[in-house]
Design an enzyme around this catalytic site. Structure first.
Site, PDB file in Angstrom:
ATOM      1  N   VAL A 259       0.850  -1.185   0.000  1.00 12.46           N
ATOM      2  CA  VAL A 259       0.000   0.000   0.000  1.00 12.46           C
ATOM      3  C   VAL A 259       0.887   1.237   0.000  1.00 12.46           C
ATOM      4  CG1 VAL A 259      -1.784   1.266   1.262  1.00 12.46           C
ATOM      5  CG2 VAL A 259      -1.776  -1.238   1.314  1.00 12.46           C
ATOM      6  N   CYS A 260       0.615   2.138  -0.940  1.00 17.62           N
ATOM      7  CA  CYS A 260       1.338   3.416  -0.937  1.00 17.62           C
ATOM      8  C   CYS A 260       0.345   4.533  -1.210  1.00 17.62           C
ATOM      9  CB  CYS A 260       2.501   3.405  -1.926  1.00 17.62           C
ATOM     10  SG  CYS A 260       2.051   3.449  -3.647  1.00 17.62           S
ATOM     11  N   SER A 261       0.823   5.752  -1.340  1.00 23.60           N
ATOM     12  CA  SER A 261      -0.115   6.857  -1.452  1.00 23.60           C
ATOM     13  C   SER A 261      -0.932   6.793  -2.735  1.00 23.60           C
ATOM     14  CB  SER A 261       0.583   8.208  -1.297  1.00 23.60           C
ATOM     15  OG  SER A 261       1.739   8.262  -2.078  1.00 23.60           O
TER      16      SER A 261
END
Length: 105
Positions: free
Chosen positions: A9-11
């Site tokens: 999960v990243c931005s």
């Protein structure tokens, strides 16, 4: 269906896609049957509900969201951790794969 499912999960889900590719190559070299994919933080809940995730790793840029995700993954028994900033910066697929695998034991 893959033996292990790893969600990063990243931005925005963009920067992590290169890391996914490197992790997939590392898994393939080891003969691991793993589904590795990246999503944006806003899509993570949907994937947690709809997929059988074995481990969830947060990119360093969204580490502040760990407390928000902890109760959601705990309810499903999914380990959660933050990707080491140096491994992320170097796009070290081997080390991040090792981190994910160690959490699944």
């Amino acid at each position: 269906m893959a033996e292990k499912t790893i969600m990063l999960v990243c931005s925005a889900g963009m920067s992590t896609s290169l890391l996914v590719t490197k992790m997939e190559k590392a898994a393939e070299a080891r003969g691991l049957d793993a589904e590795i994919f990246a999503v944006s933080a806003s899509e993570a809940d949907t994937h947690l509900e709809s997929k059988n995730i074995d481990v969830m790793l947060l990119g360093p840029q969204v580490r502040f969201m760990k407390a928000q995700f902890e109760p959601k993954v705990a309810a499903k028994g999914v380990p959660l951790d933050i990707i080491n900033m140096q491994d992320y910066g170097m796009m070290n697929g081997e080390k991040v794969l090792d981190q994910a695998l160690s959490l699944m034991k």
